[in-house]
Design an enzyme around this catalytic site. Sequence first.
Site, PDB file in Angstrom:
ATOM      1  N   GLU A  43       0.830  -1.209   0.000  1.00  0.00           N
ATOM      2  CA  GLU A  43       0.000   0.000   0.000  1.00  0.00           C
ATOM      3  C   GLU A  43       0.863   1.258   0.000  1.00  0.00           C
ATOM      4  O   GLU A  43       0.582   2.220  -0.719  1.00  0.00           O
ATOM      5  CB  GLU A  43      -0.923   0.003   1.229  1.00  0.00           C
ATOM      6  CG  GLU A  43      -2.083  -0.970   1.153  1.00  0.00           C
ATOM      7  CD  GLU A  43      -3.194  -0.494   0.231  1.00  0.00           C
ATOM      8  OE1 GLU A  43      -3.300   0.718  -0.006  1.00  0.00           O
ATOM      9  OE2 GLU A  43      -3.957  -1.343  -0.254  1.00  0.00           O
ATOM     10  N   LEU A  86      12.615   4.664  -6.045  1.00  0.00           N
ATOM     11  CA  LEU A  86      11.148   4.706  -5.925  1.00  0.00           C
ATOM     12  C   LEU A  86      10.624   6.119  -5.699  1.00  0.00           C
ATOM     13  O   LEU A  86       9.456   6.390  -5.936  1.00  0.00           O
ATOM     14  CB  LEU A  86      10.682   3.817  -4.748  1.00  0.00           C
ATOM     15  CG  LEU A  86      10.204   2.410  -5.069  1.00  0.00           C
ATOM     16  CD1 LEU A  86       9.660   1.736  -3.812  1.00  0.00           C
ATOM     17  CD2 LEU A  86       9.125   2.406  -6.153  1.00  0.00           C
ATOM     18  N   GLY A  87      11.479   7.001  -5.190  1.00  0.00           N
ATOM     19  CA  GLY A  87      11.055   8.374  -4.950  1.00  0.00           C
ATOM     20  C   GLY A  87      10.179   8.523  -3.715  1.00  0.00           C
ATOM     21  O   GLY A  87       9.824   7.547  -3.060  1.00  0.00           O
ATOM     22  N   CYS A 196     -11.582   2.656 -15.736  1.00  0.00           N
ATOM     23  CA  CYS A 196     -11.930   4.080 -15.581  1.00  0.00           C
ATOM     24  C   CYS A 196     -10.654   4.903 -15.481  1.00  0.00           C
ATOM     25  O   CYS A 196     -10.395   5.594 -14.494  1.00  0.00           O
ATOM     26  CB  CYS A 196     -12.797   4.249 -14.330  1.00  0.00           C
ATOM     27  SG  CYS A 196     -13.662   5.831 -14.244  1.00  0.00           S
ATOM     28  N   CYS A 206     -17.153  -1.327 -18.553  1.00  0.00           N
ATOM     29  CA  CYS A 206     -17.275  -0.982 -17.136  1.00  0.00           C
ATOM     30  C   CYS A 206     -18.536  -1.576 -16.511  1.00  0.00           C
ATOM     31  O   CYS A 206     -19.637  -1.399 -17.045  1.00  0.00           O
ATOM     32  CB  CYS A 206     -17.284   0.534 -16.964  1.00  0.00           C
ATOM     33  SG  CYS A 206     -17.452   1.058 -15.245  1.00  0.00           S
ATOM     34  N   CYS A 212     -23.396   5.267 -14.391  1.00  0.00           N
ATOM     35  CA  CYS A 212     -22.419   6.361 -14.429  1.00  0.00           C
ATOM     36  C   CYS A 212     -23.021   7.628 -15.036  1.00  0.00           C
ATOM     37  O   CYS A 212     -23.380   7.664 -16.223  1.00  0.00           O
ATOM     38  CB  CYS A 212     -21.186   5.934 -15.224  1.00  0.00           C
ATOM     39  SG  CYS A 212     -19.911   7.212 -15.307  1.00  0.00           S
ATOM     40  N   THR A 307       7.964  16.882  -7.955  1.00  0.00           N
ATOM     41  CA  THR A 307       6.527  17.123  -8.072  1.00  0.00           C
ATOM     42  C   THR A 307       6.199  18.601  -8.224  1.00  0.00           C
ATOM     43  O   THR A 307       5.355  18.982  -9.034  1.00  0.00           O
ATOM     44  CB  THR A 307       5.786  16.563  -6.831  1.00  0.00           C
ATOM     45  OG1 THR A 307       6.176  15.204  -6.640  1.00  0.00           O
ATOM     46  CG2 THR A 307       4.280  16.624  -7.030  1.00  0.00           C
TER      47      THR A 307
END
Length: 359
Positions: A43, A86-87, A196, A206, A212, A307
């Site tokens: 995660e 990985l940053g 999506c 989907c 939707c 970023t």
Amino acid sequence: MEFWENSTVIHSLQRSLREWYQAQGRDLPWRSTTNPYHIWVSEVMLQQTQVSTVIPYYYRWLNQFPDIPTLAESSLDLILKLWEGLGYYARARNLHRAAQQVASEYQGIFPQELEKVLTLPGIGRTTAGGILSAAFNQPVSILDGNVKRVLARLVSLEQPPQKAIKQLWVISDTLLDKKHPREYNQGLMDLGATICTPSQPACLLCPWSEFCQALQYNLQTKIPMREPSSPLPHKEIGVAVIWNDQGEILIDRRPEEGLLGGLWEFPGGKIEANETIAACIQREIEEELGIKIEVGEHLITINHAYTHFRVTLNVYHCQYLQGEPQPLESQELRWVKPEQLSEFPFPKANTKIIEVIVG
């Protein structure tokens, strides 16, 4: 009442997503385990990073740190070295600190209570929901980037998601399949990752297309709405590869908090207005390390984007002249042989400098 609050609609959304996930869900290494530590690592690695990039890091990490106590007792240098590339290195530092907290407060056993999980460094509501639902099948909702996009399109959200976080959490909580939270949350993440998608969503495939609102109004490529972005600031940096008479190079470790915290680097700093690169490097090295150097030949120029800003690193060979190096603005300093540089965790841009030095 909103359409997504209708119990019949909720049941249909849950059932169709579960059926789709059972048939189309991704086969990922962390999906075959209920070990909360393994799921937690995945995660955290998946924050800001694509699955294909994460998988080899995930395997290497678990091979090096097979359990929480091992991670808690490991050195930050080793952890950052394994994370190299990985940053967003705060994720690795937070994993380390959180492992130490779990080791000291919970005997190395990952807690199952949401309130306790949320006290761990680097774990917010979405990460906690991902871990608890996947490891323990607990009914805890999530709201990562993929889920925000799916829900924004589902309800045809009329503003950028970041301005409607509370509303999106309400929708996420309402739609959560409390009987099958593991499959529901993983299905929702897969739906955003594979169907999506940000551009050219595969609406015909989907399971939620019937409901939707964005598709109904043909707005699926315009939602989620985006806030206008400003151009990234650009910084010119002078960087010194400082050699002594023994053929060693001086490197310093950045403060643990902040950008690239705990990583090693070649010292330097921002070039001021009307300042030459050589003058910048000499000034920065005196301010940061308290030593005198002579700036020599240009080594390499590197452009790199983070970023929120871009940098140009102007890297020069330098000769150490006098003074005792001091870590005035860093954690520590080391004189190292060129062949030793690969043993230290460096930011990605610095690894290019090492490649040129070592050849």
